[in-house]
Motif scaffolding. Structure first.
Motif, mmCIF file in Angstrom:
data_model
loop_
_atom_site.group_PDB
_atom_site.id
_atom_site.type_symbol
_atom_site.label_atom_id
_atom_site.label_comp_id
_atom_site.label_asym_id
_atom_site.label_seq_id
_atom_site.Cartn_x
_atom_site.Cartn_y
_atom_site.Cartn_z
ATOM 1 N N PRO A 113 -44.913 -8.496 68.288
ATOM 2 C CA PRO A 113 -45.671 -7.966 69.414
ATOM 3 C C PRO A 113 -46.987 -8.686 69.700
ATOM 4 C CG PRO A 113 -45.288 -6.266 67.750
ATOM 5 C CD PRO A 113 -44.668 -7.521 67.239
ATOM 6 N N ARG A 125 -54.599 -7.931 69.254
ATOM 7 C CA ARG A 125 -54.109 -7.033 70.297
ATOM 8 C C ARG A 125 -52.645 -7.343 70.603
ATOM 9 N NH1 ARG A 125 -57.775 -3.931 72.700
ATOM 10 N NH2 ARG A 125 -59.994 -4.425 72.429
ATOM 11 N N PRO A 126 -51.808 -6.324 70.694
ATOM 12 C CA PRO A 126 -50.400 -6.566 70.999
ATOM 13 C C PRO A 126 -50.197 -6.845 72.480
ATOM 14 C CG PRO A 126 -50.805 -4.214 70.854
ATOM 15 C CD PRO A 126 -52.108 -4.900 70.475
ATOM 16 N N LYS A 127 -49.155 -7.606 72.785
ATOM 17 C CA LYS A 127 -48.716 -7.760 74.157
ATOM 18 C C LYS A 127 -47.876 -6.531 74.536
ATOM 19 C CE LYS A 127 -50.435 -11.942 74.089
ATOM 20 N NZ LYS A 127 -51.718 -12.245 74.773
ATOM 21 N N SER A 128 -47.591 -6.384 75.824
ATOM 22 C CA SER A 128 -46.896 -5.176 76.285
ATOM 23 C C SER A 128 -45.373 -5.328 76.337
ATOM 24 C CB SER A 128 -47.406 -4.779 77.671
ATOM 25 O OG SER A 128 -47.132 -5.804 78.619
ATOM 26 N N THR A 130 -42.932 -5.529 74.088
ATOM 27 C CA THR A 130 -42.137 -4.629 73.249
ATOM 28 C C THR A 130 -42.031 -3.253 73.893
ATOM 29 O OG1 THR A 130 -42.895 -5.793 71.265
ATOM 30 C CG2 THR A 130 -41.906 -3.618 70.960
ATOM 31 N N ALA A 131 -43.173 -2.733 74.327
ATOM 32 C CA ALA A 131 -43.180 -1.412 74.960
ATOM 33 C C ALA A 131 -42.373 -1.422 76.251
ATOM 34 C CB ALA A 131 -44.619 -0.976 75.229
ATOM 35 N N LEU A 181 -47.781 1.835 78.981
ATOM 36 C CA LEU A 181 -47.385 0.646 78.221
ATOM 37 C C LEU A 181 -48.468 0.256 77.231
ATOM 38 C CD1 LEU A 181 -45.714 -1.589 80.968
ATOM 39 C CD2 LEU A 181 -44.571 -0.414 79.080
ATOM 40 N N ARG A 182 -49.708 0.329 77.674
ATOM 41 C CA ARG A 182 -50.828 -0.002 76.778
ATOM 42 C C ARG A 182 -50.894 0.980 75.619
ATOM 43 N NH1 ARG A 182 -54.790 0.717 80.127
ATOM 44 N NH2 ARG A 182 -54.510 -1.320 81.124
ATOM 45 N N SER A 185 -47.968 0.299 73.238
ATOM 46 C CA SER A 185 -48.187 -0.957 72.507
ATOM 47 C C SER A 185 -49.181 -0.756 71.373
ATOM 48 C CB SER A 185 -48.701 -2.040 73.464
ATOM 49 O OG SER A 185 -47.750 -2.312 74.476
ATOM 50 N N LYS A 186 -50.229 0.019 71.647
ATOM 51 C CA LYS A 186 -51.233 0.285 70.612
ATOM 52 C C LYS A 186 -50.633 1.112 69.473
ATOM 53 C CE LYS A 186 -55.937 1.950 69.921
ATOM 54 N NZ LYS A 186 -57.145 2.538 70.560
ATOM 55 N N MET A 189 -48.354 -1.288 67.360
ATOM 56 C CA MET A 189 -49.139 -2.200 66.529
ATOM 57 C C MET A 189 -49.883 -1.435 65.448
ATOM 58 S SD MET A 189 -49.290 -5.514 66.663
ATOM 59 C CE MET A 189 -49.700 -6.303 65.111
#
Length: 202
Positions: A113, A125-128, A130-131, A181-182, A185-186, A189
């Motif tokens: 991610p 910080r993960p990218k979106s 995966t979500a 999505l944010r 994603s959080k 991660m």
């Protein structure tokens, strides 16, 4: 599990057993059947190979950066192992569609991610992506972590930790898409960071 993938897994497992002290935790959390997303931190080129060794009965189909496929022999090898290319930072709809199809067909798709190798080893910080794929498929998430010992080189320790599945319903996709999505994603991660021993998600 495709025969060539199983053969490559067997050969690399034997090699890595000599080179490293690889340990596994949480294998009981691996679903026996059904599609899902396997997510993990990413530090070194060998990470996908190490992660594969933790899954003795199921194949992981990895997203891999498109640049690797520009080398034809390497691209053919990766394709034979079930990997497929993604153009990072471009919202690659073809790659997302491929991942969605695999999950819907009952396969496990492997994603890092963070979107790239984490050269510092600290939280990123993960990218979106995966979500987004989870939202498109209703897939559950299987968080994993590769924990490397302080010593590097021959017989250094690598621990693969597999956490409990995150059910789709816990990802919280209610409300406005970008915000949800944010948030998802959080959460994803954050579970990886917990396996790594970090208290807070980035």
């Amino acid at each position: 599990m495709k025969p060539f993938y199983a053969f490559a897994r067997l050969v690399t497992r034997a090699i890595f057993a000599v080179l490293y002290d690889v340990r596994f935790e949480g294998r009981e959390n691996i679903p026996e059947t059904g599609g899902g997303l396997v997510v993990c931190n990413h530090r070194f080129l060998k990470d996908p190979v190490v992660l594969v060794h933790a899954f003795p009965r199921r194949q992981i189909f990895f997203m891999s950066k498109a640049e690797w496929f520009q080398n034809k022999p390497l691209g053919l090898l990766l394709g034979a192992l079930g990997a497929f290319p993604i153009n990072r930072g471009e919202g690659d709809l073809d790659a997302i569609g491929k991942a969605v199809g695999l999950v819907q067909a009952g396969h496990l798709v492997g994603i890092f991610p963070e979107g790239t190798r984490n050269r510092t080893g600290g939280p990123m910080r993960p990218k979106s992506g995966t979500a987004f794929i989870a939202r498109q498929t209703g897939a559950d998430i299987l968080p994993c972590a590769l924990v490397f010992g302080e010593r590097r080189g021959f017989r250094s320790r690598i621990t693969v930790k597999i956490g409990p599945v995150i059910p789709y319903r816990e990802l919280g996709f209610e409300g406005e898409e970008r915000t949800s999505l944010r948030r998802a994603s959080k959460l994803i991660m954050g579970r990886i960071n917990t396996l790594l021993g970090w208290e807070e998600a980035p």
